[in-house]
Scaffold this motif. Structure first.
Motif, PDB file in Angstrom:
ATOM      1  N   SER A 481       0.982  -1.321   0.065  1.00 51.69           N
ATOM      2  CA  SER A 481       0.057   0.005  -0.120  1.00 51.69           C
ATOM      3  C   SER A 481       0.766   1.201  -0.101  1.00 51.69           C
ATOM      4  O   SER A 481       0.324   2.473  -0.018  1.00 51.69           O
ATOM      5  CB  SER A 481      -0.936  -0.155   1.242  1.00 51.69           C
ATOM      6  N   GLN A 506      -4.730   3.486   0.660  1.00 52.19           N
ATOM      7  CA  GLN A 506      -3.803   4.465   0.356  1.00 52.19           C
ATOM      8  C   GLN A 506      -3.139   4.381  -0.855  1.00 52.19           C
ATOM      9  O   GLN A 506      -2.519   5.129  -1.612  1.00 52.19           O
ATOM     10  CB  GLN A 506      -2.431   4.131   1.387  1.00 52.19           C
ATOM     11  N   HIS A 508      -3.745   5.555  -3.752  1.00 55.93           N
ATOM     12  CA  HIS A 508      -4.789   6.543  -4.465  1.00 55.93           C
ATOM     13  C   HIS A 508      -4.668   6.786  -5.786  1.00 55.93           C
ATOM     14  O   HIS A 508      -5.705   7.340  -6.707  1.00 55.93           O
ATOM     15  CB  HIS A 508      -4.448   7.949  -3.896  1.00 55.93           C
ATOM     16  N   HIS A 509      -3.744   6.070  -6.637  1.00 60.18           N
ATOM     17  CA  HIS A 509      -3.687   6.179  -8.121  1.00 60.18           C
ATOM     18  C   HIS A 509      -4.127   4.769  -8.722  1.00 60.18           C
ATOM     19  O   HIS A 509      -3.981   4.476  -9.884  1.00 60.18           O
ATOM     20  CB  HIS A 509      -2.164   6.424  -8.461  1.00 60.18           C
ATOM     21  N   GLU A 527     -12.217   0.864   3.194  1.00 62.97           N
ATOM     22  CA  GLU A 527     -11.055   1.726   2.926  1.00 62.97           C
ATOM     23  C   GLU A 527     -10.785   1.719   1.501  1.00 62.97           C
ATOM     24  O   GLU A 527     -10.296   2.493   0.703  1.00 62.97           O
ATOM     25  CB  GLU A 527      -9.859   1.585   3.685  1.00 62.97           C
ATOM     26  N   ASN A 530     -11.249   4.467  -1.005  1.00 65.79           N
ATOM     27  CA  ASN A 530     -10.439   5.661  -1.105  1.00 65.79           C
ATOM     28  C   ASN A 530      -9.623   5.626  -2.414  1.00 65.79           C
ATOM     29  O   ASN A 530      -9.000   6.432  -2.837  1.00 65.79           O
ATOM     30  CB  ASN A 530      -9.399   5.566   0.003  1.00 65.79           C
ATOM     31  N   CYS A 531      -9.800   4.414  -3.282  1.00 60.56           N
ATOM     32  CA  CYS A 531      -8.780   4.249  -4.359  1.00 60.56           C
ATOM     33  C   CYS A 531      -9.813   4.703  -5.408  1.00 60.56           C
ATOM     34  O   CYS A 531     -10.402   3.896  -6.083  1.00 60.56           O
ATOM     35  CB  CYS A 531      -8.652   2.751  -4.855  1.00 60.56           C
ATOM     36  N   THR A 532      -9.863   5.872  -5.456  1.00 56.78           N
ATOM     37  CA  THR A 532     -11.006   6.692  -6.311  1.00 56.78           C
ATOM     38  C   THR A 532     -10.886   6.632  -7.765  1.00 56.78           C
ATOM     39  O   THR A 532     -11.823   6.906  -8.494  1.00 56.78           O
ATOM     40  CB  THR A 532     -11.018   8.243  -6.020  1.00 56.78           C
TER      41      THR A 532
END
Length: 1015
Positions: A481, A506, A508-509, A527, A530-532
């Motif tokens: 992560s 975490q 994120h990309h 969570e 959070n990987c948008t």
């Protein structure tokens, strides 16, 4: 006394003579001064005026002006205007008045029009490269007899090669490359016996390479390839060019064997014969070239083994033989004798045996690609002995044993691809955590053990990690992560166990996450939402339990969701139905219960997506729920909704009507958006003979020839008869970087890119003036009445030309440009159906610089062409253009539009082609070809006959079929979901050139989907 007057007379005579000579010099200097001042008046400047030192009114100051050199006698002998950003035209008559000129350079400017240099008997150096001069070069070369250097590279000359050049007996350097010269190379060029440098590459030359060029016995460099298409092969006479240092005849359709006589060129440093149709074995005589440093014979049809004599090539740094039909083993001497070797590419051949185990011990190896062969044995242990190895690609072989431990400490590695082998053992500690590593593919092996955790100081560049289909076990390390740049994580088909760490949020990309087919347990961590940027999420076939977190619906770009074959329970969150981008979902074989939502995206899913959940109910499952108690409230809610919807619709209508009235008044007050001509400003990027008022005359409703998201296009004719296309931009602001970006676009010069002639603007409107393309866009031609007139060869030609234009933007333009809207309607065709890329880079340039973050706030592109990563993450690079170009290739092949009901609901041309050709067989391809033309390419044995005409037709059909298979194969590479697996546009150009329509080859191998391995 008698001698005194005589002495006085002598002194007076000498004095008068000196004064007369000085007067002559002064007169000549005045003439030079007048010429230069007049020349400057004809130049146009951009930005800060150039030639600021040319402002003195004193002729005596000429020799101190910038770029001007004078002789001792005060005459101008050198004019150097290199890279000053000048435009306009150059007067030959004025230049010829500088009659003492020895050196003239106009290089790197934007001069246009025709040019002729003559009547300069002292001229030795002439450089007019990197401008926009057109016409021809049929000058009076006898009036410049002492010329030694003629450099006309990178202009727009379009004519036969000038024969008069043959009279320049003192010529040492001749560069006519990067133009539009056509016809054949004159054999008389072989009479330029003093020539040391010859470049004719990058033109439209055809015919044979004349053997007379072998008379240039003093020549040191020859460049003849790229865009030229020559008949036959390399002249055997070239073996006489014993002083030759560089020979580049790549990418020009050469056939036949490599002449053995090339082995006589003992001074040769560089030999580039790649991307041709050369056949036969590699001559062992090439081993005589002991000074060879760069050898590239790749992308041909060479057979046989690597000659033993190559052991003599001890200075080689570059050794490329990939994409041939070579076999045998890789000789051990490559490891022992090639001590300077930096790059070796032997991929896509039939090499067998083991990789030389001492390879890499020279400490200089940087790039090694041996993939798609039949190699066995183990990976050499010392490939990275000096931490210089950057790229290691060995995939698709039969390699055994462990991955060398040394690779785990190879800090220079940026790309490792070892997939599709039989490797075993554990992954070396630190390998996937190397600081510069961007891509790691170890899939489809027998690797085992657990993944080690990294130190807390992890600073990896890893963007793509594929460990799928191995025997890896243990928990997923939390340090996964910590990869700040990770976009693709593929761990499916292993034996990982334990929970999915919450810290995965975490990443994120992250765009694609596949951890299916493992033994993971516990709940899905909320969570993960959070990987948008996630577009693909596969957690199927694990032991996951508990509810599906409703937070998943916050992943706004998710396109694929697979949670099947787990032990998930409770209800499926209704909020998932609001995920507009979710087109594929699978919740089957879990323990879900309750009513299945029917609104939103749920209405698009099949019943099979929910099979194996006996406690789910709903109309889609033919298992109705008991809703009797909910009837009345539901009807009331429905009535309320209808009322609210009606009121909202009325309000919206009123708002739109008011806005339309305001806009109409505003438009009228501005005289149709034109304004007064004096309120406009025009910046010309070429020599143009029109004014702003002429451009505004074109902007009329009756002249509209196209409309798009970026603006309206008008057709117009200037007073001098030149036709132009005027694009009126909509929604474009005037940010501080806009004009600088337009300036960049105006400077782009490439034969396959539409020329931007001028830019006009006032405070409300921007107008771009382009050269007019008479045959419109490829999309209009292909999907209109002209579609049946575009034969396969012409379509292939258009594909190559469009690829060359994009290749220039991605690799050769400065700054590099990403188009962002590649589509058939943005590929324009001139009167001869030559393809030109249009509207390139505009949206990106307009929003680049200080507003970079706003640039990606919305998708700029066209539906059906948009790459997956761009559509779902708004992240764009040159590989997004490659995907769009692949869609254009599918259009050329099928004759169909990218989207439409003919493919089925929600299916585009990419999905349709992939499904229809899942086995990559020729007979499958026939079914998707454009039915207007496909009859000419279908293979029919019944059409064969015994006469020679029938045999010729059969051969022609085979050639056509191979080209179509090749085009289809390249399209499939371009539309890979994973952008890393797509080729670059430079790769695309090379691959397309292999089967150029003008080529007569019919024996090239059918392409293989494994060709994507080397990217």
């Amino acid at each position: 006394m008698v001698m005194v007057p005589s002495l006085v007379n002598i002194v007076l005579t000498v004095l008068l003579s000196v004064l007369g000579t000085s007067s002559c010099f002064a007169s000549s200097l005045l003439s030079d001064y007048e010429v230069l001042v007049t020349l400057k008046q004809g130049f146009e400047f951009r930005g800060v005026p150039a030639l600021s030192s040319w402002n003195s009114s004193s002729p005596s100051s000429v020799c101190s002006w910038g770029g001007i050199g004078c002789s001792r006698g005060g005459r101008v002998v050198s004019v150097d205007l290199t890279d000053l950003g000048l435009s306009g035209s150059v007067s030959p008559a004025l230049i010829s008045r500088l009659d003492q000129l020895v050196h003239l350079s106009l290089a790197g400017n934007n001069f246009s029009g025709s040019i002729e240099i003559g009547n300069l008997t002292n001229l030795r150096f002439l450089n007019i490269s990197a401008n926009q001069f057109d016409g021809g070069l049929h000058w009076n070369y006898s009036s410049i007899p002492n010329l030694q250097v003629l450099d006309a590279y990178d202009n727009s000359f379009a004519a036969l090669l000038p024969l008069g050049i043959s009279s320049l007996k003192k010529l040492r350097h001749l560069d006519l490359g990067g133009n539009y010269f056509y016809g054949t190379i004159p054999p008389s060029y072989g009479s330029l016996v003093g020539l040391e440098y010859l470049s004719l590459s990058g033109n439209d030359l055809q015919g044979k390479i004349p053997g007379e060029l072998a008379n240039l016995t003093g020549v040191r460099e020859i460049y003849l390839g790229h865009y030229n298409v020559f008949e036959d092969g390399i002249p055997a006479e070239f073996g006489k060019l014993v002083d030759l240092v560089v020979l580049d005849i790549s990418s020009c359709g050469l056939e036949g064997p490599i002449p053995h006589g090339l082995g006589n060129l003992k001074a040769l440093d560089t030999l580039y014969l790649h991307t041709n149709l050369l056949s036969g074995s590699i001559p062992r005589q090439i081993g005589n070239l002991t000074g060879l440093v760069y050898l590239d014979l790749s992308n041909n049809m060479l057979t046989g083994e690597i000659p033993l004599e190559f052991a003599n090539l001890k200075r080689l740094k570059l050794f490329n033989l990939f994409m041939n039909r070579l076999h045998g083993s890789i000789p051990d001497y490559i490891a022992g004798e090639f001590r300077e070797l930096e790059t070796m590419g032997l991929w896509m051949n039939n090499f067998t045996g083991i990789i030389p185990q001492k390879l890499g011990q020279n400490g200089r190896l940087q790039v090694l690609d041996l993939s798609s062969n039949k190699l066995t044995g183990t990976i050499p242990p010392n490939l990275c002995s000096s931490s210089r190895l950057r790229i290691l690609i060995l995939l698709n072989n039969f390699l055994l044993g462990p991955i060398p431990e040394g690779l785990g400490a190879c800090s220079s590695l940026t790309r490792v691809r070892l997939g599709q082998n039989y490797l075993n053992g554990s992954i070396p500690d630190g390998l996937i955590y190397l600081p510069l590593l961007n891509l790691a593919e170890l899939q489809n092996n027998y690797l085992s053990g657990s993944l080690s955790d990294a130190s807390s100081s992890l600073s990896s560049s890893l963007a793509h990690l594929n460990l799928s289909n191995n025997l890896l076990s243990g928990p997923l390390p939390t340090s996964l992560s910590k990869f700040p740049s990770l976009q693709i994580l593929l761990l499916s088909g292993n034996q990982f166990s334990g929970p999915i760490p919450a810290s995965i949020g975490q990443l994120h990309h992250l765009q694609k996450l596949d951890i299916s087919h493992n033994s993971l347990s516990g709940q899905i961590p909320p969570e993960i939402a959070n990987c948008t940027f996630l577009t693909y999420l596969d957690l199927s076939q694990n032991n996951l339990s508990g509810p599906v977190p409703s937070e998943i619906s916050n992943i706004r770009n998710l396109n694929y969701l697979n949670l099947s074959r787990n032990h998930l329970n409770q209800t499926i969150p209704r909020s998932i139905g609001g995920m507009k981008t979710l087109t594929t979902a699978d919740f089957s074989f879990n323990d879900f219960s309750g009513k299945l939502p029917e609104s939103g995206q749920f209405s698009l899913f099949n019943a099979s997506s929910f099979a194996g959940n006996p406690h789910l109910c709903g109309s889609l499952l033919n298992n109705p729920c008991n809703l009797s108690a909910m009837g009345t409230p539901r009807k009331a809610a429905a009535a309320d909704f209808k009322l609210i919807f009606a009121v909202g619709l009325l309000v919206c209508s009123l708002v739109f009507a008011a806005a339309a009235i305001v806009k109409a008044k505003s438009f009228k007050s501005r005289n149709g958006g034109g304004g007064r001509p004096e309120s406009w400003k025009m910046t010309a990027f070429q020599k143009v003979e029109f004014k702003v008022s002429d451009v505004l005359e074109c902007v009329k409703d009756g002249n509209v020839i196209g409309r798009g998201g970026a603006g309206i296009v008008y057709h117009g004719k200037m007073p001098n008869g030149v036709e132009v296309a005027v694009k009126k931009l909509v929604g474009m602001g005037h940010d501080h970087g806009f004009r600088a970006e337009i300036q960049t676009l105006g400077n782009i010069r490439h034969r396959n890119i539409v020329r931007l002639l001028a830019f006009c603007s006032n405070k409300d409107t921007n107008l771009l003036v382009y050269e007019y393309m008479r045959n419109g866009s490829l999309g209009e031609a292909l999907h209109g009445k002209k579609g049946s007139l575009l034969g396969w060869n012409l379509r292939y030609k258009i594909a190559i030309e469009a690829a060359r234009g994009l290749c220039y933007l991605h690799h050769d333009c400065s700054p590099l440009i990403v188009h962002r809207d590649v589509k058939s309607n943005n590929i324009l065709l001139n009167s001869t159906f030559e393809a030109h890329v249009a509207d390139f880079g505009l949206a990106k340039f307009l929003f680049q610089g200080g507003g970079a973050s706003e640039c990606m706030s919305a998708i700029a592109g066209s539906y059906g062409y948009i790459a997956p990563e761009y559509a779902y993450t708004l992240r764009v690079d040159e590989k997004s253009d490659v995907y769009s170009y692949g869609v254009v290739l599918l259009e050329l092949l099928t004759g169909r539009r990218p989207v439409g009901g003919e493919f089925g609901e929600g299916v585009d041309i990419v999905q349709w082609c992939k499904k229809a050709t899942s086995n990559w067989r020729r007979e499958e391809l026939v079914h998707i070809l454009d039915p207007r033309l496909s009859s000419s390419s279908s293979s029919s044995s019944s059409a064969a006959s015994s006469n020679s005409s029938s045999s010729s037709n059969s051969t022609s059909q085979q050639q056509e079929q191979q080209r179509l298979m090749h085009l289809f194969f390249i399209a499939m590479l371009c539309i890979q979901d994973n952008s890393v697996e797509r080729p670059t546009m430079r790769d695309v150009v090379h691959m397309l050139s292999e089967f150029h329509p003008n080529s007569s080859s019919s024996s090239s191998p059918n392409p293989s989907p494994n060709n994507k391995h080397h990217l």
